[in-house]
Design a protein around this motif. Sequence first.
Motif, short mmCIF file in Angstrom:
data_model
loop_
_atom_site.label_atom_id
_atom_site.label_comp_id
_atom_site.label_asym_id
_atom_site.label_seq_id
_atom_site.Cartn_x
_atom_site.Cartn_y
_atom_site.Cartn_z
N UNK A 216 5.80 40.26 67.44
CA UNK A 216 4.99 41.07 66.54
C UNK A 216 3.53 40.62 66.57
N UNK A 217 3.29 39.31 66.59
CA UNK A 217 1.91 38.79 66.67
C UNK A 217 1.26 39.27 67.96
N UNK A 218 2.01 39.23 69.05
CA UNK A 218 1.47 39.71 70.32
C UNK A 218 1.18 41.21 70.26
N UNK A 219 2.02 41.97 69.56
CA UNK A 219 1.78 43.40 69.40
C UNK A 219 0.51 43.66 68.59
N UNK A 220 0.26 42.82 67.56
CA UNK A 220 -0.98 42.96 66.79
C UNK A 220 -2.18 42.69 67.69
N UNK A 221 -2.08 41.68 68.55
CA UNK A 221 -3.15 41.38 69.50
C UNK A 221 -3.40 42.56 70.43
N UNK A 222 -2.33 43.17 70.94
CA UNK A 222 -2.47 44.34 71.81
C UNK A 222 -3.06 45.53 71.06
N UNK A 223 -2.73 45.64 69.77
CA UNK A 223 -3.30 46.71 68.96
C UNK A 223 -4.81 46.55 68.82
N UNK A 224 -5.27 45.31 68.60
CA UNK A 224 -6.71 45.07 68.51
C UNK A 224 -7.40 45.41 69.83
N UNK A 225 -6.76 45.06 70.94
CA UNK A 225 -7.31 45.44 72.25
C UNK A 225 -7.34 46.95 72.37
#
Length: 380
Positions: free
Chosen positions: A103-112
């Motif tokens: 989920x944290x990685x998904x949040x990072x991808x969302x910011x990108x």
Amino acid sequence: MRTIDKYVFGSFLSSFVLAFLVLSFVLTIGLLVQIISFILDGVEASLVGKFCLVSLPETLQWSMPLALLVASVLVFSRLSADSEIAAMKACGINLMSVMKWPFVFAVFCTLIGFLINNEIVPRGHEVRRTLKSGISVNTGLSVLEPGRVINDFPKAKIYFGSKEGNWLYDLIVFDYSNPKFDRMITAAKALVIQDGSDVNLDLYQMTIDPLDEEHRTMARFGRFTYTLKGVIKEKTYNRKIKDFRTVEILSRAGELSDEIDRLEDGAEVSTEDSPEGVELRRKMLVAERTQTLVEFNKRFVFAMASICFVLIGIPLGIRSQRKESSIGMAISLAVALGYYMVIILMLSLEKSSAAHPHVLIWLPVVVCFVLSAKFIRKHL
């Protein structure tokens, strides 16, 4: 606990990278075909390079969320099928802890995704369209091919037997630029020079029929310079809403709202304006504002797909209870298709302000959050 986090996130990350590479390649096939066609047409390498660089980032808004969805479904379906999820629960580790790092990685991808959709893609879209509009002008002569009649010019047809640089041999030109009569020109060889929308021909051993309006007979010359006027059509590209950055979109939406308010208050209505004309203008402004707001919200909804696909993909992967990758791919395809179909539907209604498409475009995000909350609760 750290060992489990590394194990789960390592599997998730490796699956994401593999899916990302495959999906990126698939999504760029159409772009590669277009680039190859430019190369075969003789477009300059610098223009092809610019076109490629500004077009590639746009595929990331699709490939990143889809890769996250595929990785979530495949990894957690395997963990469930191998009873690893059940073993974690037996050790007192709930699903929220297991899915923390994905989920944290998904949040990072969302910011990108926010950065790509709001800054990079609009710039790339504008540059790409501008390049495509200018290609026919900047490389209008370099794409000429020998041995065929060239109909690409609006006021002339050209045929030549061979070519060396800007020299054409065994040239035949049909010139339709003069509305009063047509000309046929032949030459043993000709040096071709482009001058804006005009083409200058330095002809050798040439014939021209007719010579001019007063002399309707054929004439021969050892050397003659002839200009085909306006045969290369100039193309310009006007910026559209999708070319605007975030700040520009918000500014444009504010300007439209102010103009609508002034129109409704009668500040911009003169005595010569009819009520029907004023209402038509108001409807056009409202439609443009809605279109602007839809474009603005669309970018955020596209970025939110990364979080939505991870939240919905993990519980769906656990529920599948199968190792076969085909089942996971089918689930991924169904989720992605439903998500993007709603967005496409709202984009088709972008000029219909009564339907509020700029609000309804968030429907797939809301549905994904509701369904994921329901499914995750069952596995806690």
